[in-house]
Every structure is written in structure tokens, then in C-alpha cells.
Design a protein around this motif. Sequence first.
Motif, PDB file in Angstrom:
ATOM      1  N   TRP A  88     -50.076 -60.168  87.158  1.00  0.00           N
ATOM      2  CA  TRP A  88     -50.100 -61.230  86.171  1.00  0.00           C
ATOM      3  C   TRP A  88     -51.375 -61.162  85.339  1.00  0.00           C
ATOM      4  O   TRP A  88     -52.455 -60.848  85.852  1.00  0.00           O
ATOM      5  CB  TRP A  88     -50.099 -62.591  86.855  1.00  0.00           C
ATOM      6  N   GLU A 120     -49.241 -74.956  77.980  1.00  0.00           N
ATOM      7  CA  GLU A 120     -48.070 -75.036  77.096  1.00  0.00           C
ATOM      8  C   GLU A 120     -48.455 -75.521  75.708  1.00  0.00           C
ATOM      9  O   GLU A 120     -47.907 -75.047  74.702  1.00  0.00           O
ATOM     10  CB  GLU A 120     -47.017 -75.949  77.724  1.00  0.00           C
ATOM     11  N   TYR A 134     -49.845 -66.355  83.608  1.00  0.00           N
ATOM     12  CA  TYR A 134     -49.679 -67.298  84.709  1.00  0.00           C
ATOM     13  C   TYR A 134     -50.546 -68.527  84.445  1.00  0.00           C
ATOM     14  O   TYR A 134     -51.736 -68.410  84.138  1.00  0.00           O
ATOM     15  CB  TYR A 134     -50.094 -66.648  86.031  1.00  0.00           C
ATOM     16  N   ILE A 190     -46.809 -67.028  72.891  1.00  0.00           N
ATOM     17  CA  ILE A 190     -47.314 -66.749  74.238  1.00  0.00           C
ATOM     18  C   ILE A 190     -46.440 -67.517  75.224  1.00  0.00           C
ATOM     19  O   ILE A 190     -46.145 -68.699  75.009  1.00  0.00           O
ATOM     20  CB  ILE A 190     -48.785 -67.175  74.395  1.00  0.00           C
ATOM     21  N   ALA A 191     -46.049 -66.867  76.310  1.00  0.00           N
ATOM     22  CA  ALA A 191     -45.161 -67.500  77.284  1.00  0.00           C
ATOM     23  C   ALA A 191     -45.914 -67.833  78.562  1.00  0.00           C
ATOM     24  O   ALA A 191     -46.862 -67.145  78.946  1.00  0.00           O
ATOM     25  CB  ALA A 191     -43.989 -66.578  77.609  1.00  0.00           C
ATOM     26  N   VAL A 192     -45.467 -68.912  79.213  1.00  0.00           N
ATOM     27  CA  VAL A 192     -45.979 -69.268  80.534  1.00  0.00           C
ATOM     28  C   VAL A 192     -45.129 -68.554  81.580  1.00  0.00           C
ATOM     29  O   VAL A 192     -43.899 -68.574  81.513  1.00  0.00           O
ATOM     30  CB  VAL A 192     -45.912 -70.791  80.753  1.00  0.00           C
ATOM     31  N   ALA A 193     -45.778 -67.918  82.555  1.00  0.00           N
ATOM     32  CA  ALA A 193     -45.040 -67.234  83.613  1.00  0.00           C
ATOM     33  C   ALA A 193     -44.130 -68.217  84.339  1.00  0.00           C
ATOM     34  O   ALA A 193     -44.449 -69.404  84.469  1.00  0.00           O
ATOM     35  CB  ALA A 193     -46.008 -66.582  84.595  1.00  0.00           C
ATOM     36  N   GLU A 194     -43.014 -67.719  84.816  1.00  0.00           N
ATOM     37  CA  GLU A 194     -42.018 -68.578  85.458  1.00  0.00           C
ATOM     38  C   GLU A 194     -42.613 -69.293  86.667  1.00  0.00           C
ATOM     39  O   GLU A 194     -43.597 -68.826  87.266  1.00  0.00           O
ATOM     40  CB  GLU A 194     -40.820 -67.740  85.884  1.00  0.00           C
ATOM     41  N   GLU A 224     -47.410 -61.897  75.059  1.00  0.00           N
ATOM     42  CA  GLU A 224     -47.846 -61.831  76.459  1.00  0.00           C
ATOM     43  C   GLU A 224     -47.265 -63.000  77.256  1.00  0.00           C
ATOM     44  O   GLU A 224     -46.936 -64.055  76.703  1.00  0.00           O
ATOM     45  CB  GLU A 224     -49.368 -61.887  76.551  1.00  0.00           C
ATOM     46  N   THR A 225     -47.164 -62.810  78.550  1.00  0.00           N
ATOM     47  CA  THR A 225     -46.799 -63.862  79.494  1.00  0.00           C
ATOM     48  C   THR A 225     -47.969 -64.074  80.434  1.00  0.00           C
ATOM     49  O   THR A 225     -48.432 -63.126  81.076  1.00  0.00           O
ATOM     50  CB  THR A 225     -45.540 -63.489  80.291  1.00  0.00           C
TER      51      THR A 225
END
Length: 326
Positions: free
Chosen positions: A246, A214, A198, A222-226, A195-196
Motif C-alpha cells: 500500500w 476522502e 490506504y 485519488i482513491a481510498v483503499a478498500e 493512485e490508491t
Amino acid sequence: MLGDIEPRLLRAFTAVAGELHFTRAAARLYVAQQALSRDIRRLERQLGVTLFVRTTRSVELTVDGERLLPYAERVLAAQDELAAAFGAAAAPQRPLLVDVGATVSTAYRVVEEARRAAPDTELVARFHSGLTGAAADILSGRLDVSFGRVAGLDPAVRARLGHRPVRYEPMAVLLHEDHPLAALPQVPVAALAGETLYAAAGNPATAEWTDLAEQLFAGRGIAVAEPFPEIDGDGEFVRIVTKRRWSVLASVAFTVVPGMVLRPLTAPVPLSPVSMVWRAGLRHPGLDALHEVVCTLAEAHGWLRLPPGSWLPDADAALTGPPPRR
């Protein structure tokens, strides 16, 4: 030999240093701009240095101005302590400006309780997000108190602030109602792999929150939204999150977004440590009331007890674990 410097001149200097704008600094001090400029020139003559570089478009601190600022702040903090200890309590108190983030926050709950406990003290709430941004405002004199993750601040900034733990807030995820995980009463952190989310990346005022995200996401897929421009206000937050669909890293005390559900995170239970932060040396009956309420609420609701299976970065545990600092 350097003569005695009037505290008024140092207050004028720190106001301009904080605003980097003579008109705004004068408004903050409730003085005419001409009087403020005279005080700055007088201080410069007394010290024998130039404190600001002034053009038609900007005001900047000189090297000597940068060197003077921490000394001036320490002198004024000591003067505030002296005034509080010897008779200034009888004088009218200015309002205490407190950043609470949102009306659903732990900070706002503390302020509301303090207003009831000390009705003669004026606590004025400000609704901006981000302790990183608030800390800069505190040090410049534009703000008195804020709440947030103190371990995420630069150590040099943190050293000039007082802080005390308030609550370990369990973290949560805000999901659209049709998200596959929305049907769960709690969402295991491992289920967010791929998942990404926010987490306010791109907003320098909330850098401490992005850093916490982070650390939580590291090694879990798991990614942080840009990065995205700063979102100011609940209404704009709801609009953008809904439009962009988001998923959002949140805490259990969070703004309601129509069409989305808030689900606590588990396995482990990640915690967002909330501390109260103020300018070192600040003395004000409103701050005393906040301290008393924090102590009462934390004791009554177990806000500073770590739940079983919780997760907290080592830096946060080191700062929020010791007894409160006054």
C-alpha cells in the motif's frame, strides 16, 4: 418525592453503562461485583425504574437507562468540579489515562513534556489509534484525554467534550522505495492522481481520519483503499502495509516502515488538525499540565500557524481557529 441520590450510585450506573458488563465495571471501580449489583438495584428502587436488561450473555440499557445517562454524567462532572475547587487537591490523585496513538506522535511529545513539567502527576499513555474510538471511551469513563481531528466527531459527541487546538500537522504520503514518486523530496497532491492510498477505511475507531482523506481526495482522482479490518499495533501495521504494498496517507509525524519513505505533500499543503480532547468537566492536575505544555509548544514551534498554500476543510477551520476552550 425523589430523595437525594448518592453520587456513588450514579458512578456505579455510569460504569455499567460504559462497559455493559458488571464484572468489568466492578473492576473499573475497584469494588466487588456483588456490591456493584446492590448499588444498581438500590438506584433502580430509588428512581422506580429498571435501568438495565440483564441476561446470561448480555447487559443492555433500557429506555429509562438511556434517559438517565446524560443526567448522571452531568451530575458527576459537576461533583468533580466541586471537589477540585474545595480541598480535594490534597487528596491522592488517580493517574490520568491519555491516548497518544504512537510514540512518534505529537500527542506523545506533549505527554513527555508534561511528565517533565509535572513529575508528581502520573500520566499513563495508551497507544491506540483513532479519536472516534477514543471519544467513546472518554465519555464512558475508560479514558481521560486523547488527541486527534475533533471536527470529524459526531456533533452530539463533540458537545460533551472539551477540546483545544494543538497543531496543524502537515500531511504526507508513505511510499515504497521503488515507487516512481519516492525519488521526489516532496510530492504534489496532483501527482497522486490515479493512485490508491490506504487511509484506515473500515476501522470505525479512525473514522475521522478516513473522512479527512476522502475530503482531500475528492475531485483529484485519488482513491481510498478498500475497507480493511482494524490494524492494531505498529508491528502489525508494518507487516500488512509491506505485504500489500500500500501507499499510505500519513502525517509528517509517522511510524518508520522499513523499505518505505515518507514524503511531505505539497501544492497545496494539506493539514491534519490535531486537538486535545477531554471529558467536559474533568479536573485533574495532569490535564492542567497538558494544557500548559500545549500552549508552550504551540507558541515555540508555530504549531498553530497556517503555512502558505495550505489546505484545511472548512469544518476544521471553524473548530480549530477560535481561542482554546478550557
